[in-house]
Motif scaffolding. Structure first.
Motif, PDB file in Angstrom:
ATOM      1  N   MET A   1       0.980  -1.446  -0.192  1.00 34.75           N
ATOM      2  CA  MET A   1      -0.375  -0.172   0.137  1.00 34.75           C
ATOM      3  C   MET A   1       1.226   1.381   0.559  1.00 34.75           C
ATOM      4  O   MET A   1       1.510   1.580   0.354  1.00 34.75           O
ATOM      5  CB  MET A   1      -0.830   0.043   0.816  1.00 34.75           C
ATOM      6  N   ALA A   2       0.920   1.582  -0.397  1.00 35.52           N
ATOM      7  CA  ALA A   2       1.202   2.993  -1.143  1.00 35.52           C
ATOM      8  C   ALA A   2       1.357   5.066   0.257  1.00 35.52           C
ATOM      9  O   ALA A   2      -0.147   4.526   0.772  1.00 35.52           O
ATOM     10  CB  ALA A   2       1.092   4.247  -2.394  1.00 35.52           C
ATOM     11  N   MET A   3       1.981   6.187   0.315  1.00 37.58           N
ATOM     12  CA  MET A   3       1.451   6.300   1.159  1.00 37.58           C
ATOM     13  C   MET A   3       1.307   8.210   0.829  1.00 37.58           C
ATOM     14  O   MET A   3       2.005   8.516  -0.046  1.00 37.58           O
ATOM     15  CB  MET A   3       2.674   6.753   2.004  1.00 37.58           C
ATOM     16  N   SER A   4       0.640   8.624   1.648  1.00 37.51           N
ATOM     17  CA  SER A   4       0.257   9.731   0.841  1.00 37.51           C
ATOM     18  C   SER A   4       1.107  10.598   0.892  1.00 37.51           C
ATOM     19  O   SER A   4       2.279  10.548   2.136  1.00 37.51           O
ATOM     20  CB  SER A   4      -0.966  10.316   1.285  1.00 37.51           C
ATOM     21  N   ALA A   5       0.717  12.090   0.181  1.00 36.77           N
ATOM     22  CA  ALA A   5       2.165  12.996   0.681  1.00 36.77           C
ATOM     23  C   ALA A   5       1.741  13.913   2.027  1.00 36.77           C
ATOM     24  O   ALA A   5       2.900  13.902   2.664  1.00 36.77           O
ATOM     25  CB  ALA A   5       1.786  14.197  -0.621  1.00 36.77           C
ATOM     26  N   ALA A   7       1.233  11.889   4.801  1.00 36.45           N
ATOM     27  CA  ALA A   7       1.461  11.369   5.588  1.00 36.45           C
ATOM     28  C   ALA A   7       3.321  10.859   5.584  1.00 36.45           C
ATOM     29  O   ALA A   7       3.413  11.317   6.761  1.00 36.45           O
ATOM     30  CB  ALA A   7       1.410   9.932   5.672  1.00 36.45           C
ATOM     31  N   ILE A   8       3.602  11.524   4.430  1.00 38.05           N
ATOM     32  CA  ILE A   8       5.143  11.366   4.718  1.00 38.05           C
ATOM     33  C   ILE A   8       5.716  13.021   5.771  1.00 38.05           C
ATOM     34  O   ILE A   8       6.113  13.164   6.199  1.00 38.05           O
ATOM     35  CB  ILE A   8       5.733  11.153   2.864  1.00 38.05           C
ATOM     36  N   ARG A  61       9.544   2.544   6.633  1.00 40.02           N
ATOM     37  CA  ARG A  61       8.229   2.962   5.945  1.00 40.02           C
ATOM     38  C   ARG A  61       9.070   3.225   4.711  1.00 40.02           C
ATOM     39  O   ARG A  61       8.161   2.315   3.139  1.00 40.02           O
ATOM     40  CB  ARG A  61       7.119   3.781   6.163  1.00 40.02           C
ATOM     41  N   MET A  62      10.384   3.114   4.465  1.00 38.71           N
ATOM     42  CA  MET A  62      11.077   3.226   3.135  1.00 38.71           C
ATOM     43  C   MET A  62      11.569   2.182   2.291  1.00 38.71           C
ATOM     44  O   MET A  62      11.263   1.522   2.868  1.00 38.71           O
ATOM     45  CB  MET A  62      12.062   4.445   3.529  1.00 38.71           C
TER      46      MET A  62
END
Length: 77
Positions: A1-5, A7-8, A61-62
């Motif tokens: 699952m991708a992260m949102s900008a 959240a980053i 998370r990276m």
């Protein structure tokens, strides 16, 4: 699952309090981002150390939720 900008950005700001953070979604796929981080705490640190500080703020998370992150780091002018 991708992260949102968002959240980053939140994780980086939590890990580096007072940082100015700008996130760009490079491909519009939610998986490849660029982060521009300006932080007083980078003063006296090498570019590698600055990047390590940002990666640490992402809490592992990276390479998982976050596939690719191009970093530009600097101290305030």
């Amino acid at each position: 699952m991708a992260m949102s900008a968002e959240a980053i950005e939140l994780l980086i700001k939590q890990g580096l309090p007072g940082a100015t953070v700008r996130i760009e979604d490079l491909r519009g796929d939610g998986d490849h981002y660029a982060a521009h981080v300006i932080y007083d705490g980078f003063q006296g640190k090498s570019r590698v150390q600055q990047h390590q500080m940002v990666y640490k703020s992402l809490k592992g998370r990276m390479g998982g939720e976050l596939h690719a992150l191009a970093l530009q780091t600097s101290v305030p002018e």
